[in-house]
Scaffold this motif. Structure first.
Motif, mmCIF file in Angstrom:
data_model
loop_
_atom_site.group_PDB
_atom_site.id
_atom_site.type_symbol
_atom_site.label_atom_id
_atom_site.label_comp_id
_atom_site.label_asym_id
_atom_site.label_seq_id
_atom_site.Cartn_x
_atom_site.Cartn_y
_atom_site.Cartn_z
ATOM 1 N N ALA A 100 0.854 -1.194 0.000
ATOM 2 C CA ALA A 100 0.000 0.000 0.000
ATOM 3 C C ALA A 100 0.887 1.239 0.000
ATOM 4 N N VAL A 101 1.040 1.845 -1.164
ATOM 5 C CA VAL A 101 1.804 3.103 -1.265
ATOM 6 C C VAL A 101 0.990 4.078 -2.103
ATOM 7 N N THR A 102 1.107 5.341 -1.806
ATOM 8 C CA THR A 102 0.379 6.331 -2.613
ATOM 9 C C THR A 102 1.089 6.479 -3.960
ATOM 10 N N ARG A 103 0.434 7.194 -4.901
ATOM 11 C CA ARG A 103 1.042 7.439 -6.211
ATOM 12 C C ARG A 103 2.402 8.113 -6.074
ATOM 13 N N ASP A 104 2.528 8.961 -5.023
ATOM 14 C CA ASP A 104 3.813 9.626 -4.851
ATOM 15 C C ASP A 104 4.703 8.895 -3.850
ATOM 16 N N ASN A 105 4.489 7.558 -3.802
ATOM 17 C CA ASN A 105 5.414 6.661 -3.097
ATOM 18 C C ASN A 105 5.513 6.802 -1.581
ATOM 19 N N THR A 106 4.462 7.251 -0.959
ATOM 20 C CA THR A 106 4.468 7.271 0.507
ATOM 21 C C THR A 106 3.818 5.968 1.009
ATOM 22 N N PRO A 107 4.549 5.199 1.812
ATOM 23 C CA PRO A 107 3.949 3.956 2.305
ATOM 24 C C PRO A 107 2.846 4.233 3.324
ATOM 25 N N VAL A 108 1.802 3.415 3.251
ATOM 26 C CA VAL A 108 0.683 3.549 4.198
ATOM 27 C C VAL A 108 0.501 2.183 4.847
ATOM 28 N N SER A 109 0.355 2.169 6.173
ATOM 29 C CA SER A 109 0.207 0.880 6.847
ATOM 30 C C SER A 109 -1.286 0.526 6.976
ATOM 31 N N LEU A 110 -1.671 -0.608 6.394
ATOM 32 C CA LEU A 110 -3.058 -1.074 6.519
ATOM 33 C C LEU A 110 -3.066 -2.286 7.439
ATOM 34 N N GLN A 111 -3.756 -2.148 8.546
ATOM 35 C CA GLN A 111 -3.754 -3.192 9.580
ATOM 36 C C GLN A 111 -5.166 -3.730 9.786
ATOM 37 N N ALA A 112 -5.267 -4.821 10.538
ATOM 38 C CA ALA A 112 -6.578 -5.457 10.710
ATOM 39 C C ALA A 112 -7.125 -5.271 12.124
ATOM 40 N N ASN A 113 -8.459 -5.130 12.195
ATOM 41 C CA ASN A 113 -9.155 -5.231 13.486
ATOM 42 C C ASN A 113 -9.549 -6.699 13.644
ATOM 43 N N VAL A 114 -9.190 -7.294 14.769
ATOM 44 C CA VAL A 114 -9.417 -8.734 14.950
ATOM 45 C C VAL A 114 -10.130 -8.984 16.273
ATOM 46 N N GLU A 115 -11.094 -9.922 16.245
ATOM 47 C CA GLU A 115 -11.748 -10.308 17.491
ATOM 48 C C GLU A 115 -11.479 -11.747 17.853
ATOM 49 N N LEU A 116 -11.656 -12.616 16.865
ATOM 50 C CA LEU A 116 -11.416 -14.031 17.102
ATOM 51 C C LEU A 116 -10.282 -14.493 16.207
ATOM 52 N N GLN A 117 -9.703 -15.627 16.552
ATOM 53 C CA GLN A 117 -8.558 -16.081 15.769
ATOM 54 C C GLN A 117 -8.958 -16.364 14.320
ATOM 55 N N ASP A 118 -10.254 -16.663 14.077
ATOM 56 C CA ASP A 118 -10.719 -16.885 12.695
ATOM 57 C C ASP A 118 -10.473 -15.656 11.811
ATOM 58 N N MET A 142 -7.597 -11.909 7.419
ATOM 59 C CA MET A 142 -6.613 -10.844 7.135
ATOM 60 C C MET A 142 -5.485 -11.371 6.261
ATOM 61 N N HIS A 143 -5.087 -12.616 6.484
ATOM 62 C CA HIS A 143 -4.040 -13.191 5.630
ATOM 63 C C HIS A 143 -4.525 -13.302 4.184
ATOM 64 N N GLN A 144 -5.835 -13.592 4.029
ATOM 65 C CA GLN A 144 -6.381 -13.709 2.668
ATOM 66 C C GLN A 144 -6.274 -12.409 1.874
ATOM 67 N N VAL A 145 -6.286 -11.279 2.584
ATOM 68 C CA VAL A 145 -6.163 -10.009 1.851
ATOM 69 C C VAL A 145 -4.742 -9.460 1.935
ATOM 70 N N GLY A 146 -3.811 -10.298 2.342
ATOM 71 C CA GLY A 146 -2.395 -9.915 2.320
ATOM 72 C C GLY A 146 -1.996 -8.987 3.452
ATOM 73 N N CYS A 147 -2.692 -9.094 4.589
ATOM 74 C CA CYS A 147 -2.375 -8.204 5.710
ATOM 75 C C CYS A 147 -1.711 -9.001 6.832
ATOM 76 N N ASN A 148 -0.653 -8.430 7.449
ATOM 77 C CA ASN A 148 0.071 -9.151 8.505
ATOM 78 C C ASN A 148 -0.060 -8.526 9.884
ATOM 79 N N ASP A 149 -0.453 -7.249 9.918
ATOM 80 C CA ASP A 149 -0.419 -6.547 11.201
ATOM 81 C C ASP A 149 -1.809 -6.373 11.812
ATOM 82 N N ILE A 150 -1.887 -6.458 13.122
ATOM 83 C CA ILE A 150 -3.173 -6.258 13.814
ATOM 84 C C ILE A 150 -3.111 -4.916 14.555
ATOM 85 N N GLY A 151 -3.957 -3.986 14.137
ATOM 86 C CA GLY A 151 -3.952 -2.649 14.745
ATOM 87 C C GLY A 151 -4.914 -2.547 15.908
ATOM 88 N N LEU A 152 -5.824 -3.536 16.014
ATOM 89 C CA LEU A 152 -6.756 -3.566 17.151
ATOM 90 C C LEU A 152 -7.161 -5.012 17.404
#
Ligand code: PEP
Ligand code: MG
Length: 585
Positions: free
Chosen positions: A269-287, A292-302
């Motif tokens: 996830a980077v903008t057109r002008d190459n600034t990286p943006v962190s996209l994280q997941a909100n998670v409640e259960l381990q499912d 989140m892995h299916q959409v290529g996300c590794n980090d949990i922000g909540l």
């Protein structure tokens, strides 16, 4: 003649199909006297209906697709627990014996009693639980009446080619799950709100849905052609050929878009002008981690820890919490895991804490960090469990709904003490663990400079920030229309928090629903936000917007928006910002 109606669009997409009207209201129940010698078999009839209802729910639970929000299984579990409650499992059998009445009549009386009790409750959340009681009792009632449930009837394949749009007064998440297996094209309900379990599930399963559509059944007959737009909430009845063609095209475009989004999985996830943006997941259960892995996300922000405490009479031990947090950090290979300490007290009471009963205004009462600080039995084991789990990866601790610096100091003192204890017990933990605060009260946002100096990171909880700033109960349908992230005061508070975070060199993220709504992505990027945490199902759409955004274009537009105190002007400038083309500026 074609008719247009409106409800609230809660799950995006276009659906075309025939109306399938689900039973409206309760079935008529006959009362009759059961002779003495048949009482035992009448009781058996009731208990076997109860058992079948239980089996149905268990089967339904096991059919929840991987990746669907954990709230759905929680919801089915709650219905299973209700079946075991003596109000449903035993009270009707006593009535059958003592009043010599038939099982349906006993159950009907019990339903009337329970519904009345719930209707008289002041607490809006508890009042909504009345619907759950109703759904559970209906399931048993239909079995007693030897009716197939509506959803089971639907399961019989009629004409495979006929797409059906379900029209009902209200639906449970369990109903929606069954519709998913039956290829239902879309859903309309007369009641329901965007944050209900059913709406969350419809979104997860990508079934276009419109809720809160008033008395829609009055205008419809079974089998009538329908079009619904889950984005705008529009319902079209009996449209002409031209309109049908138009919506079929829109539907095809929507499908093409979904296919294209799936390809973004491995793209950064980077903008057109190459600034990286962190996209994280909100998670409640381990499912949710699979999703989140299916959409290529590794980090949990909540990571919402509430579910560990709900639906039980006791509190989870430190060990149980530690095992849970450790399992999560292992599943994400040590990537970012932001564990929020317990946030209960309003819509999520737990029986083990007596303080939670009877608050006049629970949203302003003893909730979240206030409750934890008052009940160290909650806070200390959780702090210790989080610290211990921090030995296994990049774990951060996040405090919900802080409103004063004093709360921060108190929690920090407890953390320092527990670190000391763990050290003397020779237990591993990350001494440099980052501690952050959720900014979700106007007071905290206005004092963001103070919080930014004392904390390692901040996360903006817009769901509560909007509720508290605009004085709108987020669970109350009646005022839902006022719940607006574009209100100038909300934008200014968010901006202030981002600025103070930048000034003091700490990361600021957003984990409220606004972060996962791609309509706001450009504006938030323009306001300086670089970390977004959201339901995994929203991540690809947000990523798509990030990839198509040029900061040099959106930053001055966001600045303009922030200057305006007028709601209408903000809306106009916002539309302009979203329609600006990154290739032509
Ligand atoms: C929020 O308030 O925005 C938030 C993320 O917390 P919750 O929805 O769990 O209250
Ligand atoms: Mg909150």
């Amino acid at each position: 003649m074609s008719i247009m109606l409106h409800g609230i669009g809660v799950a995006k997409g276009i659906a075309l199909g025939q109306a399938y009207l689900m039973e409206h209201g309760q079935p008529d129940i006959a009362e009759y006297t059961v002779p003495d010698y048949l009482i035992d078999s009448e009781i058996d009839r009731y208990t076997s209906a109860l058992e079948t209802a239980r089996e149905q729910l268990i089967e339904l639970r096991s059919s929840v697709p991987v990746g669907v929000s954990g709230e759905v299984t929680d919801f089915i579990d709650a219905h299973l627990l209700m079946l075991e409650d003596s109000a449903i499992s035993r009270a009707p059998t006593k009535m059958i014996r003592h009043q010599q009445c038939n099982a349906e009549w006993a159950l009907k009386q019990q339903r009337d009693t329970l519904v009345q009790v719930f209707e008289e409750m002041d607490d809006p959340y508890l009042r909504t639980r009345k619907d759950d009681i109703d759904h559970v009792i209906n399931r048993i009632m239909k079995l007693l009446l030897q009716q197939e449930t509506d959803t089971q009837e639907l399961m019989e394949p009629e004409e495979e080619s006929t797409a059906r749009i379900i029209v009902a007064d209200n639906l449970t998440a369990a109903d929606i799950l069954q519709f998913h297996h039956q290829n239902v094209a879309g859903i309309i309900t007369e009641h329901g709100a965007p944050n209900s379990h059913s709406a969350i599930l419809a979104r997860s399963l990508h079934i276009p849905a419109v809720m809160g559509a008033g008395n829609v059944h009055r205008y419809l007959r079974d089998g009538e052609p329908l079009i619904i737009n889950g984005d705008s909430g529009m319902i079209l009845i009996d449209s002409d050929e031209k309109t049908i063609d138009y919506y079929q095209n829109l539907q095809n475009n929507h499908k093409l878009r979904q296919d294209a989004l799936a390809k973004l999985r491995s793209q950064a996830a980077v903008t057109r002008d190459n600034t990286p943006v962190s996209l994280q997941a909100n998670v409640e259960l381990q499912d949710d981690i699979t999703a989140m892995h299916q959409v290529g996300c590794n980090d949990i922000g909540l990571y919402r820890t509430e579910f560990l405490f709900l639906n039980r009479d006791d509190l989870p031990t430190e060990e149980e919490q530690y095992e849970n947090y450790k399992a999560v950090i292992e599943k994400i290979d040590g990537a970012l895991l932001t564990i929020r300490t317990l946030d209960i007290g309003t819509d999520k009471p737990i029986p083990a804490i007596a303080d939670m009963e009877g608050a006049d205004n629970p949203a302003l009462g003893l909730r979240a960090i206030r409750l934890s600080l008052k009940n160290l039995d909650l806070l200390i084991p959780q702090i210790r469990a989080i610290l211990r789990a921090s030995a296994h990866g990049n774990i951060r601790m996040m405090l919900p709904m802080v409103s004063s610096m004093q709360e921060i100091t108190q929690v920090q003192n407890h953390i320092t003490q527990e670190k000391k204890n763990l050290r003397s017990e020779k237990v591993d933990f990350d001494d440099a663990i980052k501690i952050g605060a959720m900014i979700e009260t106007p007071g905290a946002a206005l004092s963001a400079d103070g919080f930014a100096q004392k904390m390692d990171f901040l996360s903006i909880g817009t769901n509560d920030l909007i509720q508290y700033t605009l004085a709108i109960d987020r669970t109350d349908d009646q005022v839902n229309y006022l719940f607006d992230p574009l209100h100038p005061s909300i934008l200014r508070l968010i901006h202030r928090v981002i600025q103070e975070g930048n000034k003091y060199g700490i990361p600021v993220s957003m984990c409220g629903e606004m972060a996962g709504d791609d309509r706001y992505t450009r504006l938030l990027l323009g306001m300086g936000l670089r970390e977004f945490s959201m339901n995994p199902s929203a991540l690809s759409e947000v990523k798509q917007v990030v990839l198509n955004t040029r900061l040099d274009i959106v930053e001055p537009q966001a600045e303009q928006i922030l200057k305006s105190p007028f709601h209408n002007e903000v809306r106009r400038l916002f539309e302009q910002l979203n329609s600006s083309n990154p290739d032509h500026e």
